[in-house]
Design a protein around this motif. Sequence first.
Motif, PDB file in Angstrom:
ATOM      1  N   LYS A 129       0.826  -1.208   0.000  1.00  0.00           N
ATOM      2  CA  LYS A 129       0.000   0.000   0.000  1.00  0.00           C
ATOM      3  C   LYS A 129       0.866   1.265   0.000  1.00  0.00           C
ATOM      4  N   ARG A 130       0.306   2.326  -0.516  1.00  0.00           N
ATOM      5  CA  ARG A 130       1.000   3.612  -0.532  1.00  0.00           C
ATOM      6  C   ARG A 130       1.410   4.022   0.884  1.00  0.00           C
ATOM      7  N   GLY A 131       2.562   4.672   0.993  1.00  0.00           N
ATOM      8  CA  GLY A 131       3.014   5.218   2.265  1.00  0.00           C
ATOM      9  C   GLY A 131       3.709   4.235   3.186  1.00  0.00           C
ATOM     10  N   VAL A 132       3.803   2.973   2.804  1.00  0.00           N
ATOM     11  CA  VAL A 132       4.409   1.951   3.662  1.00  0.00           C
ATOM     12  C   VAL A 132       5.931   2.071   3.621  1.00  0.00           C
ATOM     13  N   ARG A 133       6.559   1.768   4.751  1.00  0.00           N
ATOM     14  CA  ARG A 133       8.015   1.688   4.878  1.00  0.00           C
ATOM     15  C   ARG A 133       8.362   0.265   5.279  1.00  0.00           C
ATOM     16  N   ILE A 134       9.261  -0.359   4.537  1.00  0.00           N
ATOM     17  CA  ILE A 134       9.746  -1.697   4.876  1.00  0.00           C
ATOM     18  C   ILE A 134      11.219  -1.560   5.214  1.00  0.00           C
ATOM     19  N   GLY A 135      11.595  -1.982   6.420  1.00  0.00           N
ATOM     20  CA  GLY A 135      12.967  -1.823   6.899  1.00  0.00           C
ATOM     21  C   GLY A 135      13.950  -2.759   6.228  1.00  0.00           C
ATOM     22  N   ASP A 136      15.234  -2.459   6.425  1.00  0.00           N
ATOM     23  CA  ASP A 136      16.317  -3.246   5.850  1.00  0.00           C
ATOM     24  C   ASP A 136      16.207  -4.719   6.248  1.00  0.00           C
ATOM     25  N   ARG A 137      16.563  -5.589   5.311  1.00  0.00           N
ATOM     26  CA  ARG A 137      16.671  -7.036   5.511  1.00  0.00           C
ATOM     27  C   ARG A 137      15.379  -7.682   5.998  1.00  0.00           C
ATOM     28  N   ALA A 138      14.266  -7.115   5.620  1.00  0.00           N
ATOM     29  CA  ALA A 138      12.969  -7.727   5.926  1.00  0.00           C
ATOM     30  C   ALA A 138      12.619  -8.717   4.824  1.00  0.00           C
ATOM     31  N   VAL A 139      11.802  -9.698   5.164  1.00  0.00           N
ATOM     32  CA  VAL A 139      11.308 -10.686   4.211  1.00  0.00           C
ATOM     33  C   VAL A 139       9.791 -10.635   4.244  1.00  0.00           C
ATOM     34  N   ILE A 140       9.187 -10.425   3.079  1.00  0.00           N
ATOM     35  CA  ILE A 140       7.727 -10.382   2.965  1.00  0.00           C
ATOM     36  C   ILE A 140       7.292 -11.628   2.193  1.00  0.00           C
ATOM     37  N   GLY A 141       6.435 -12.425   2.799  1.00  0.00           N
ATOM     38  CA  GLY A 141       5.989 -13.673   2.187  1.00  0.00           C
ATOM     39  C   GLY A 141       5.099 -13.451   0.976  1.00  0.00           C
ATOM     40  N   ALA A 142       5.034 -14.476   0.156  1.00  0.00           N
ATOM     41  CA  ALA A 142       4.251 -14.430  -1.075  1.00  0.00           C
ATOM     42  C   ALA A 142       2.785 -14.116  -0.798  1.00  0.00           C
TER      43      ALA A 142
END
Length: 169
Positions: A129-142
């Motif tokens: 979604k717009r405006g989201v921040r994902i930090g370094d070395r994160a893993v987002i599942g399928a």
Amino acid sequence: MLEELRAIQRALQVDKLKKFKRRVSFGDLMTDRWENARQYGFGEGSSCYDNVLILGDVTVGKHTWIGPNVILDGLGGLTIGDHCSISAGVHIYSHDTVRRSVTLGQEPIEYSSTAIGDGVYIGPNTVIKRGVRIGDRAVIGAMSYVASDIPAGVKAWGCPARVMGDVEL
């Protein structure tokens, strides 16, 4: 001329299958993923398939892989760090028309910058979604829907995505 073009396509497909055991779109047969990324001004060593939809202001760091059928919406600003993997079918947004739609055009389109840190893996068919921040070395599942910020060094998945633990290095 069309038959000549089809013959070239067949020959390129055979070569691609032999070398990489894959079949790709005509556009990807005719272009180089690393050259595509260079033309967009992405960082050194990054690659981007020909069929990626890129809108607005998108900044991509070094050695980042952008898979096929991805949407990178930078109309509100989008930054993707170094050494990321953006898997096939991922959509990353920095604007939406929800309020404009439900108010029958009375409210404006909303824009918020979106940022993906360094060393982030985003699994196939994930929507951010717009405006989201994902930090370094994160893993987002399928197949996740990321509607809120994800801290550095964690794994998250689901709809909506929730933190499920730490990334093990």
